[in-house]
Scaffold this motif. Structure first.
Motif, short mmCIF file in Angstrom:
data_model
loop_
_atom_site.label_atom_id
_atom_site.label_comp_id
_atom_site.label_asym_id
_atom_site.label_seq_id
_atom_site.Cartn_x
_atom_site.Cartn_y
_atom_site.Cartn_z
N ASN A 73 0.82 -1.21 0.00
CA ASN A 73 0.00 0.00 0.00
C ASN A 73 0.86 1.26 0.00
OD1 ASN A 73 -2.32 -1.54 -0.01
ND2 ASN A 73 -2.66 -1.39 2.20
N GLU A 74 2.03 1.18 0.59
CA GLU A 74 2.92 2.34 0.63
C GLU A 74 3.78 2.45 -0.62
OE1 GLU A 74 5.13 1.83 4.21
OE2 GLU A 74 3.44 2.32 5.54
N ASN A 75 4.22 1.31 -1.15
CA ASN A 75 5.07 1.28 -2.35
C ASN A 75 4.79 -0.03 -3.08
OD1 ASN A 75 7.21 0.89 -4.22
ND2 ASN A 75 8.51 2.28 -3.05
N PRO A 76 3.90 -0.01 -4.08
CA PRO A 76 3.45 -1.26 -4.72
C PRO A 76 4.58 -2.14 -5.23
CG PRO A 76 2.08 0.58 -5.43
CD PRO A 76 3.21 1.17 -4.64
N LYS A 77 5.56 -1.57 -5.94
CA LYS A 77 6.65 -2.37 -6.48
C LYS A 77 7.44 -3.06 -5.38
CE LYS A 77 7.65 0.06 -10.83
NZ LYS A 77 8.70 0.80 -11.56
N GLU A 78 7.83 -2.27 -4.39
CA GLU A 78 8.61 -2.84 -3.29
C GLU A 78 7.79 -3.84 -2.49
OE1 GLU A 78 11.82 -2.47 -2.69
OE2 GLU A 78 11.93 -1.28 -4.53
N GLY A 79 6.49 -3.57 -2.35
CA GLY A 79 5.63 -4.49 -1.62
C GLY A 79 5.53 -5.85 -2.29
N ILE A 80 5.35 -5.86 -3.61
CA ILE A 80 5.29 -7.12 -4.35
C ILE A 80 6.62 -7.85 -4.24
CG2 ILE A 80 5.13 -8.15 -6.65
CD1 ILE A 80 2.43 -7.39 -5.56
N ARG A 81 7.71 -7.12 -4.38
CA ARG A 81 9.03 -7.75 -4.28
C ARG A 81 9.22 -8.38 -2.90
NH1 ARG A 81 11.85 -3.60 -5.65
NH2 ARG A 81 11.74 -4.08 -7.87
N ARG A 109 -5.66 2.60 -4.87
CA ARG A 109 -4.72 3.48 -5.57
C ARG A 109 -3.43 2.74 -5.90
NH1 ARG A 109 -5.00 8.73 -5.86
NH2 ARG A 109 -6.44 8.81 -4.10
N ALA A 110 -2.94 1.93 -4.94
CA ALA A 110 -1.70 1.17 -5.17
C ALA A 110 -1.89 0.13 -6.26
CB ALA A 110 -1.26 0.51 -3.86
N ILE A 111 -3.05 -0.52 -6.29
CA ILE A 111 -3.33 -1.50 -7.34
C ILE A 111 -3.29 -0.84 -8.71
CG2 ILE A 111 -5.07 -3.07 -8.30
CD1 ILE A 111 -6.06 -3.55 -5.44
N GLY A 112 -3.95 0.31 -8.85
CA GLY A 112 -3.96 1.02 -10.13
C GLY A 112 -2.57 1.44 -10.56
N ASP A 113 -1.77 1.95 -9.62
CA ASP A 113 -0.41 2.37 -9.96
C ASP A 113 0.43 1.19 -10.44
OD1 ASP A 113 -0.76 5.04 -9.43
OD2 ASP A 113 -0.10 4.92 -7.35
N TYR A 114 0.29 0.04 -9.76
CA TYR A 114 1.07 -1.13 -10.13
C TYR A 114 0.67 -1.65 -11.51
CZ TYR A 114 3.56 -5.55 -9.69
OH TYR A 114 4.42 -6.60 -9.90
N LEU A 115 -0.63 -1.72 -11.77
CA LEU A 115 -1.11 -2.24 -13.04
C LEU A 115 -0.73 -1.36 -14.22
CD1 LEU A 115 -4.72 -3.39 -12.03
CD2 LEU A 115 -2.77 -4.87 -12.52
N GLY A 116 -0.54 -0.07 -13.98
CA GLY A 116 -0.26 0.86 -15.07
C GLY A 116 1.19 0.98 -15.47
N LYS A 118 4.89 0.41 -17.09
CA LYS A 118 5.14 0.13 -18.50
C LYS A 118 6.06 -1.05 -18.79
CE LYS A 118 9.03 3.37 -18.96
NZ LYS A 118 9.54 4.54 -19.70
N ASP A 119 6.80 -1.57 -17.79
CA ASP A 119 7.74 -2.65 -18.11
C ASP A 119 6.99 -3.95 -18.38
OD1 ASP A 119 7.82 -4.33 -15.44
OD2 ASP A 119 7.89 -2.23 -14.87
N ASP A 120 7.67 -4.87 -19.04
CA ASP A 120 7.02 -6.09 -19.55
C ASP A 120 6.38 -6.91 -18.44
OD1 ASP A 120 7.76 -5.38 -22.07
OD2 ASP A 120 9.52 -6.71 -22.15
N SER A 121 7.02 -7.01 -17.27
CA SER A 121 6.48 -7.85 -16.21
C SER A 121 5.14 -7.30 -15.70
CB SER A 121 7.47 -7.95 -15.05
OG SER A 121 7.72 -6.66 -14.47
N HIS A 122 5.06 -5.98 -15.58
CA HIS A 122 3.80 -5.37 -15.13
C HIS A 122 2.71 -5.51 -16.20
CE1 HIS A 122 6.44 -3.53 -12.14
NE2 HIS A 122 5.36 -3.21 -11.45
#
Length: 395
Positions: A73-81, A109-116, A118-122
């Motif tokens: 919720n605070e940082n989507p990329k770091e949270g998934i990692r 909001r975090a879900i939307g940011d993560y889904l949007g 541009k890199d291939d994995s996202h």
């Protein structure tokens, strides 16, 4: 006369009825649609199965899971990692998408940011996320309502483009016979959002009302004539949005602001009244005042305490059905999840204004005072959940 594949002469009837051919074509279309729907259902079931092992790990690592969701919720990329590194979810697009689609307590909001991103994995995650929606035989406006209420669209135009492109592709896959191609669905989706803003945002009403004629004109400028949707489809889209505003979710449910809107009469109330509600952990029945509005089912201890709801159930991805009578209550019905394993519910934290915690209901069971009341509540809940829309939301 003609030759078949074995070189034998075969008589071919060249006088087959055109009506017969048309009926057979329609029959084949229905059979193909049924197969597609079965495939889609299997895919949804697979996503739930795929996330089952994750759920088992969650139960054994409650503290880690709470930390992981907070980090997401605070940082989507770091949270998934972090979740992947701690073996809470698997490092595949399918599992990350299932986590975003099924897990409760995530910031929209975090879900939307993560889904949007541009890199291939996202982008792969986004494709799988969009593929979890079953849009077969669904009007594009209603499909868009479901899609856009599970996350917040990010502010960046390129992120919005990617998210909407995934929606358009998935919608076209489910309904290839309605529109010419996925690009038309993409253009139409943006047109629907712009129409919604023009009709329902007071700050966007410069230049007079956005009439049906203006809407058609805007589509004519963007869509080639040969690919222009049927006039009836366009009219239905316009009327749908005009009579029933496209709602976007808040990042989190603000109990105080929603209650204020109800108290001040700013919300359109679909139905309100007394029902008996069965508890979650303790299966006791308690009488509560229920209100359906703002895409949610609210319940209160009394009719006058609109400042203090006892619980809120977002009517997203839920169904409603009659059930057999409880041994202590009759005329029962329940809400059940259409995606995931639980009905998403929110309950206020005592002593903390505007703060809430998540409920833990696999179903949400209620009891009405009469058969007519039960039918009315079931219909009202289907309207509120967009599973059954009225012709006019308000007069």
């Amino acid at each position: 006369m003609t030759l078949n594949s074995f070189g034998n002469e075969t008589v071919v009837d060249s006088h087959i009825s055109v009506d017969l051919i048309h009926r057979r074509k329609e029959q084949l279309k229905r059979e193909i649609q049924e197969i597609r729907e079965k495939i889609a259902q299997c895919e949804v079931e697979m996503s739930i199965i795929q996330s089952h092992n994750t759920t088992n790990r969650q139960n054994g690592n409650i503290k880690q899971w709470i930390i992981g969701k907070r980090q997401f919720n605070e940082n989507p990329k770091e949270g998934i990692r972090w979740l992947i590194d701690n073996n809470l979810i698997q490092n595949t697009p399918e599992h990350v998408a299932a986590f975003l689609f099924n897990e409760i307590g995530l910031s929209k909001r975090a879900i939307g940011d993560y889904l949007g991103e541009k890199d291939d994995s996202h982008i792969e995650v986004l494709k799988h996320f969009a593929h979890m929606y079953d849009f077969f035989s669904t009007d594009i406006v209603e499909a868009l309502r479901r899609y856009l209420f599970t996350f917040l669209l990010p502010g960046e135009a390129q992120k919005i483009d990617r998210i909407m492109e995934a929606f358009a592709q998935r919608y076209y896959e489910c309904n290839p016979d309605i529109y010419a191609n996925a690009e038309i669905c993409f253009i139409l989706s943006f047109a629907i959002i712009m129409l919604n803003t023009s009709l329902h945002n007071k700050n966007a009403r410069l230049g007079g009302p956005f009439t049906y004629e203006k809407f058609v004109c805007s589509l004519n400028e963007a869509i080639p004539r040969q690919h222009m949707p049927d006039t009836n489809l366009i009219k239905n889209i316009y009327d749908n949005i005009k009579n029933n505003e496209l709602k976007f979710p808040d990042d989190d449910i603000d109990l105080s602001s929603v209650s204020a809107r109800i108290k001040e009469g700013d919300s359109i109330i679909i139905k309100e009244g007394w029902l008996w509600k069965q508890g979650g952990r303790v299966r006791q029945w308690k009488r509560r005042w229920f209100v359906i509005t703002d895409g949610c089912l609210f319940y209160y201890e009394s009719r006058t305490e609109v400042d203090n709801p006892r619980g809120i159930i977002p009517l997203i991805d839920v169904g409603v059905r009659e059930i057999e009578d409880d041994r202590t209550k009759q005329l029962c019905f329940e809400l059940f999840p259409l995606a995931g394993e639980k009905v998403k519910t929110t309950k206020p934290i005592p002593g903390e204004i505007g703060k809430a915690t998540e409920g833990n209901h696999t179903v949400y069971r209620m009891s009405a005072s009469s058969e007519d009341e039960r039918k009315d509540w079931i219909r009202a809940l289907r309207i509120g959940s967009q599973n059954e829309l009225p012709k006019q939301r308000s007069s």
